[in-house]
Scaffold this active site. Structure first.
Site, PDB file in Angstrom:
ATOM      1  CG  ASP A  78      30.126  26.314  25.199  1.00 47.44           C
ATOM      2  OD1 ASP A  78      30.724  26.020  24.145  1.00 47.44           O
ATOM      3  OD2 ASP A  78      29.191  25.627  25.640  1.00 47.44           O
ATOM      4  CD  GLU A 136      29.145  21.356  21.686  1.00 46.49           C
ATOM      5  OE1 GLU A 136      28.422  20.420  21.284  1.00 46.49           O
ATOM      6  OE2 GLU A 136      29.817  21.280  22.721  1.00 46.49           O
TER       7      GLU A 136
HETATM    8 NI    NI Z   1      33.332  19.876  23.015  1.00 46.37          NI
END
Ligand code: NI
Length: 387
Positions: A78, A136
Site C-alpha cells: 500500500d 500495512e
Molecule cells: Ni512502511
C-alpha cells in the site's frame, strides 16, 4: 546457488522498471487492485501458483524440485495519502497518493526474488511462499486477514524487509527481540461549558483543561516509565473552538503511544486515562477517553536473526551487517511473528536520499533493489538448506 549476483544483476533494469511502475500508480490499503493485477500476472507468467489472499493481497507458492521445508517471504503493497513533490519522471499519477514508504521497492524486490527462484525451481530444496500483503499502513493492518485466509498454512518460518532511508544503501540492519514498537492511538475529548470569552468565570474552559492534560501527560514518560525502557506519548492533533471571542464547549485531541513491552503499554494506557480524568475533575470538566491498541511489537526470533546475518554476510559481505537499535514505528509484520518464527530486517536505501519515510519528497536509492533480491534469496536458501 552459483552466480546469484550475476543472475540478479541481469534483472536490475527490470527491478527499476517494476518499482517505478508501482511508484507511478500508488493505491491505498485494500484498494490495491491495479497493483494486485500487475503482481498476479507476473507470478502467473513464472508458473507460480497464485491466489487472492486478504482481499487485495496475493499468496504465491513455488514448489521446488526437491522436498523440504517452507519459507514465506512478505512484501507490503500500500501507498500513503501524501501528495508527492518530485523532480523525477516517475512521479505519482494518482493525485494525493504516493508510495512514500518504499513499499513499491518491497514489491519489486519480491518479484525479482520470485523470478530468479522460479528459474531455478528444479534444484530448489523446499517451498517458497510469496506474500504480497495489502494495507500495512492502517490498523488493523492487512496481516491479520492474510493469516486468517491461510497465508501461513504450512509455513515453517517467515522473513520480510523494509527499505530504510536512515541507513546507507546496502546495509542490513538487524535486531533480535523487540525491534519495532507497538503503535497505539488515543483520542481525548474534554467536555467543558462554553460561553463568552469575556466572562471565563462562568464557563469551564476546555482549551485550558486540554492544555493542562497535554503538559501533565509529558510526565508519563519522564516520571512514570523506567528510564531504561523506551516509550513515546505524543499528542498530534488538538481541535476546539471557531472564533476568538467564544470559549468552546469541547476540545478533542488525538495522539499515539509507542512501546516495546506489553506491561509498559498497559501501564501507559491506564495512566494516560487517569491523567485525563483527574485533570478534568480538577477543573470541573469531564473527559472521554478512547484508546485503540495498535499492532503488537515486532519480536524477531533470535535464531532467525542469526540466519539472516549469516546469509547476508555470505552474500553481501560481513561489513554490510549491523545490529541496530529498536525503531519506534509500528509494523503489522508483528502478527506473522506471533504465529511462526522469523525476522524482519531493515535494508539501507538512503544514499543521496535525505528525505525521511512518509515525507512528500521521500525516495529510495534504486541501487538497493538488486541487493534486496540477493538478500531475500540468500535468506530463503539458508532457511531451506542451511550451509
Ligand atoms: Ni512502511
Amino acid at each position: 546457488m552459483v552466480n546469484l549476483a550475476a543472475d540478479v544483476e541481469a534483472i536490475a533494469p527490470a527491478l527499476v522498471e517494476w518499482r517505478r511502475d508501482f511508484h507511478r500508480h500508488p493505491e491505498l490499503g485494500y484498494e490495491e487492485r491495479r497493483t494486485q493485477q500487475v503482481v498476479r500476472q507476473f507470478l502467473e507468467s513464472l508458473g507460480i501458483e497464485v491466489r487472492t489472499c486478504g482481499k487485495t493481497g496475493l499468496r504465491g507458492v513455488l514448489r521446488g524440485g526437491r522436498p523440504g521445508r517452507t519459507v514465506a517471504l512478505r512484501a507490503d503493497m500500500d501507498a500513503l495519502p501524501v501528495a508527492e513533490i518530485a523532480d523525477h519522471d516517475y512521479q505519482s499519477q494518482n493525485p494525493g497518493l504516493m508510495h512514500a514508504c518504499g513499499h513499491d521497492g518491497h514489491m519489486a524486490i519480491l518479484m525479482g526474488t520470485a523470478r530468479v527462484l522460479a528459474a531455478r525451481r528444479d534444484t530448489l530444496p523446499g517451498t517458497v511462499v510469496f506474500l504480497f500483503q495489502p494495507s500495512e499502513e492502517n490498523p488493523p493492518g492487512g496481516a491479520p486477514l492474510m493469516i486468517e485466509e491461510g497465508a501461513l498454512d504450512g509455513v515453517d518460518s517467515i522473513f520480510g524487509l523494509h527499505l530504510w532511508q536512515p541507513l546507507p544503501t546496502g546495509i542490513v540492519g538487524l535486531r533480535a527481540g523487540a525491534s519495532m514498537a507497538q503503535a497505539d492511538e488515543f483520542e481525548v475529548t474534554v467536555h467543558g461549558r462554553g460561553g463568552h470569552a469575556s466572562q471565563p468565570n462562568v464557563t469551564v474552559d476546555p482549551v485550558v483543561v486540554a492544555s493542562h492534560i497535554v503538559v501533565a501527560a509529558q510526565t508519563i514518560v519522564s516520571r512514570f516509565v523506567n528510564p531504561l525502557e523506551p516509550a513515546v506519548v505524543s499528542f498530534t492533533t488538538i481541535h476546539g473552538g471557531r472564533i476568538h471571542n467564544i470559549i468552546p464547549d469541547t476540545v478533542t485531541m488525538t495522539g499515539t503511544v509507542r512501546t516495546l513491552d506489553l506491561d509498559i503499554q498497559r501501564a501507559i494506557k491506564q495512566r494516560l486515562g487517569e491523567v485525563c480524568e483527574a485533570t478534568c475533575r480538577l477543573f470541573g470538566a469531564t473527559a472521554e477517553y478512547k484508546y485503540d491498541d495498535g499492532y503488537p511489537p515486532v519480536i524477531n526470533d533470535a535464531a532467525s536473526v542469526e540466519l539472516v546475518a549469516r546469509a547476508a554476510a555470505r552474500e553481501l559481505g560481513a561489513d554490510k551487517v549491523r545490529t541496530i537499535a529498536p525503531v519506534m514505528g509500528g509494523e503489522d509484520f508483528a502478527y506473522y511473528l506471533q504465529r511462526v518464527p522469523g525476522a524482519f530486517a531493515k535494508l539501507g536505501a538512503g544514499d543521496g536520499r535525505p528525505y525521511p519515510h512518509h515525507n512528500a519528497r521521500f525516495d529510495i536509492d534504486e541501487k538497493v533493489l538488486p541487493i534486496g533480491v540477493r538478500l531475500m534469496i540468500a535468506v530463503a536458501l539458508e532457511m531451506l538448506e542451511p550451509k
